[in-house]
Scaffold this motif. Sequence first.
Motif, PDB file in Angstrom:
ATOM      1  N   VAL A 118       0.873  -1.180   0.000  1.00 13.69           N
ATOM      2  CA  VAL A 118       0.000   0.000   0.000  1.00 13.69           C
ATOM      3  C   VAL A 118       0.908   1.226   0.000  1.00 13.69           C
ATOM      4  N   ALA A 119       0.667   2.152  -0.925  1.00 10.14           N
ATOM      5  CA  ALA A 119       1.540   3.329  -1.021  1.00 10.14           C
ATOM      6  C   ALA A 119       0.716   4.610  -0.945  1.00 10.14           C
ATOM      7  N   GLY A 120       1.276   5.601  -0.272  1.00 12.64           N
ATOM      8  CA  GLY A 120       0.691   6.935  -0.293  1.00 12.64           C
ATOM      9  C   GLY A 120       0.863   7.523  -1.692  1.00 12.64           C
ATOM     10  N   ASN A 121      -0.036   8.435  -2.072  1.00 16.55           N
ATOM     11  CA  ASN A 121       0.016   8.924  -3.460  1.00 16.55           C
ATOM     12  C   ASN A 121       1.244   9.783  -3.764  1.00 16.55           C
ATOM     13  N   THR A 122       2.003  10.166  -2.733  1.00 12.57           N
ATOM     14  CA  THR A 122       3.230  10.930  -2.988  1.00 12.57           C
ATOM     15  C   THR A 122       4.480  10.054  -2.889  1.00 12.57           C
ATOM     16  N   ALA A 123       4.299   8.759  -2.765  1.00 16.86           N
ATOM     17  CA  ALA A 123       5.465   7.864  -2.635  1.00 16.86           C
ATOM     18  C   ALA A 123       6.326   7.932  -3.894  1.00 16.86           C
ATOM     19  N   LYS A 124       7.616   7.791  -3.684  1.00 16.62           N
ATOM     20  CA  LYS A 124       8.552   7.827  -4.824  1.00 16.62           C
ATOM     21  C   LYS A 124       9.566   6.701  -4.623  1.00 16.62           C
ATOM     22  N   LEU A 125       9.637   5.819  -5.596  1.00 15.76           N
ATOM     23  CA  LEU A 125      10.522   4.660  -5.476  1.00 15.76           C
ATOM     24  C   LEU A 125      11.700   4.823  -6.425  1.00 15.76           C
ATOM     25  N   SER A 126      12.896   4.565  -5.940  1.00 12.93           N
ATOM     26  CA  SER A 126      14.053   4.670  -6.838  1.00 12.93           C
ATOM     27  C   SER A 126      15.167   3.727  -6.399  1.00 12.93           C
ATOM     28  N   SER A 164       6.819   6.940  -9.661  1.00 14.92           N
ATOM     29  CA  SER A 164       5.786   7.525  -8.805  1.00 14.92           C
ATOM     30  C   SER A 164       4.942   6.370  -8.271  1.00 14.92           C
ATOM     31  N   ALA A 165       4.048   6.700  -7.344  1.00 15.71           N
ATOM     32  CA  ALA A 165       3.169   5.644  -6.820  1.00 15.71           C
ATOM     33  C   ALA A 165       2.375   5.012  -7.959  1.00 15.71           C
ATOM     34  N   GLU A 166       1.872   5.845  -8.862  1.00 18.16           N
ATOM     35  CA  GLU A 166       1.092   5.315  -9.997  1.00 18.16           C
ATOM     36  C   GLU A 166       1.948   4.411 -10.874  1.00 18.16           C
ATOM     37  N   GLU A 167       3.180   4.862 -11.157  1.00 15.65           N
ATOM     38  CA  GLU A 167       4.059   4.041 -12.011  1.00 15.65           C
ATOM     39  C   GLU A 167       4.433   2.735 -11.314  1.00 15.65           C
ATOM     40  N   ALA A 168       4.626   2.822  -9.999  1.00 12.17           N
ATOM     41  CA  ALA A 168       4.963   1.597  -9.258  1.00 12.17           C
ATOM     42  C   ALA A 168       3.787   0.626  -9.274  1.00 12.17           C
ATOM     43  N   LYS A 169       2.583   1.188  -9.288  1.00 10.55           N
ATOM     44  CA  LYS A 169       1.402   0.322  -9.375  1.00 10.55           C
ATOM     45  C   LYS A 169       1.338  -0.331 -10.761  1.00 10.55           C
ATOM     46  N   ALA A 170       1.581   0.489 -11.781  1.00 10.69           N
ATOM     47  CA  ALA A 170       1.557  -0.061 -13.146  1.00 10.69           C
ATOM     48  C   ALA A 170       2.662  -1.097 -13.341  1.00 10.69           C
ATOM     49  N   ALA A 171       3.758  -0.936 -12.603  1.00 13.15           N
ATOM     50  CA  ALA A 171       4.886  -1.871 -12.725  1.00 13.15           C
ATOM     51  C   ALA A 171       4.676  -3.138 -11.894  1.00 13.15           C
ATOM     52  N   GLY A 172       3.597  -3.185 -11.125  1.00 10.44           N
ATOM     53  CA  GLY A 172       3.298  -4.409 -10.371  1.00 10.44           C
ATOM     54  C   GLY A 172       3.934  -4.477  -8.995  1.00 10.44           C
ATOM     55  N   ILE A 173       4.510  -3.363  -8.533  1.00 12.73           N
ATOM     56  CA  ILE A 173       5.112  -3.385  -7.188  1.00 12.73           C
ATOM     57  C   ILE A 173       4.061  -3.010  -6.142  1.00 12.73           C
ATOM     58  N   VAL A 174       3.232  -2.035  -6.493  1.00 13.81           N
ATOM     59  CA  VAL A 174       2.256  -1.487  -5.542  1.00 13.81           C
ATOM     60  C   VAL A 174       0.855  -1.997  -5.889  1.00 13.81           C
ATOM     61  N   ASN A 175       0.087  -2.348  -4.856  1.00  6.42           N
ATOM     62  CA  ASN A 175      -1.299  -2.758  -5.084  1.00  6.42           C
ATOM     63  C   ASN A 175      -2.267  -1.584  -5.053  1.00  6.42           C
TER      64      ASN A 175
END
Length: 248
Positions: A118-126, A164-175
């Motif tokens: 679960v990610a907050g909408n401002t999460a940033k993964l790198s 971004s959180a959205e990209e991480a979701k599209a990439a299958g990391i975030v639900n």
Amino acid sequence: MPDILVTDDGAIRTIRMNRLEKKNALTLPMYETMAEAIGNAATDNNIRCLLIAGGPDAFCAGNDIGDFMKMAQGGALGRPILNFLYALARCEKPIVAAVNGNSVGVGTTMLMHCDHVVAGNTAKLSTPFVALGLVPEAASSLIAPRLMGHARAFALLVMGQSLSAEEAKAAGIVNTIVDPAETDAQARAAAEKIAGLPPQGVLVSRRLMRGSPDEIVARIDEEAEAFKVRLQSPDAQAAFMAFMSRKR
Ligand code: COA
């Protein structure tokens, strides 16, 4: 307050990174505590789900760069790091993560071992491994291409492009993406839901879906060998020095 808080509440063990003033950059003792908390859950029948959480503006800033510099001098990767990665790979119980803010390096690659994020909408993964003179770790070189395809994994792991959180979701990391104020509660709700399911059904399904952890562990070791060499490279030394002496 300790840098890692481990709390058992009902069937859920929460492992919270709590070195907030350093954005949860991980030190060797932090890895060791997390490895133990994950490893001990295996033999604790009361624990049905693990929840990994961080702070409100940083899930985890990756490995402590000062520690990296010390390890480079010692010529070895700290044993607690490997213990943590093995514990993640061999963990039989489901892991949920609650991610807010920055999640860098191992902060992102540990999510690839989780079952529900679960990610907050401002999460940033790198994962700026290569720019830091390093190579990917935590078996991310194996898991990320499987999860999101080679091209996206290359952009993340080699080019250091953040998600971004959205990209991480599209990439299958975030639900699930939520308001950052809701991240912990929503992750907890997901953990409760998992913990409420028949435990053997969860364990067996998860084992079948993940297959043997041996392949993951072998890749962790292979990456660690390369990582050790890269830690001592002039590229890495220069990048660490630049971070330590940066002006803000
Ligand atoms: N190792 C050691 N210290 C770290 C750290 C790390 N990985 N990440 C952050 N810190 C420290 C900073 O040096 C700073 O310490 P100070 O207050 O004593 O100067 C403190 O944590 C706060 O960090 P700051 O950079 O001011 O916070 P920010 O919100 O502006 O940025 C990050 C957060 C995570 C984006 C940024 O700190 C960063 O890029 N960190 C390095 C991440 C990294 O490369 N990790 C290794 C991956 S392999």
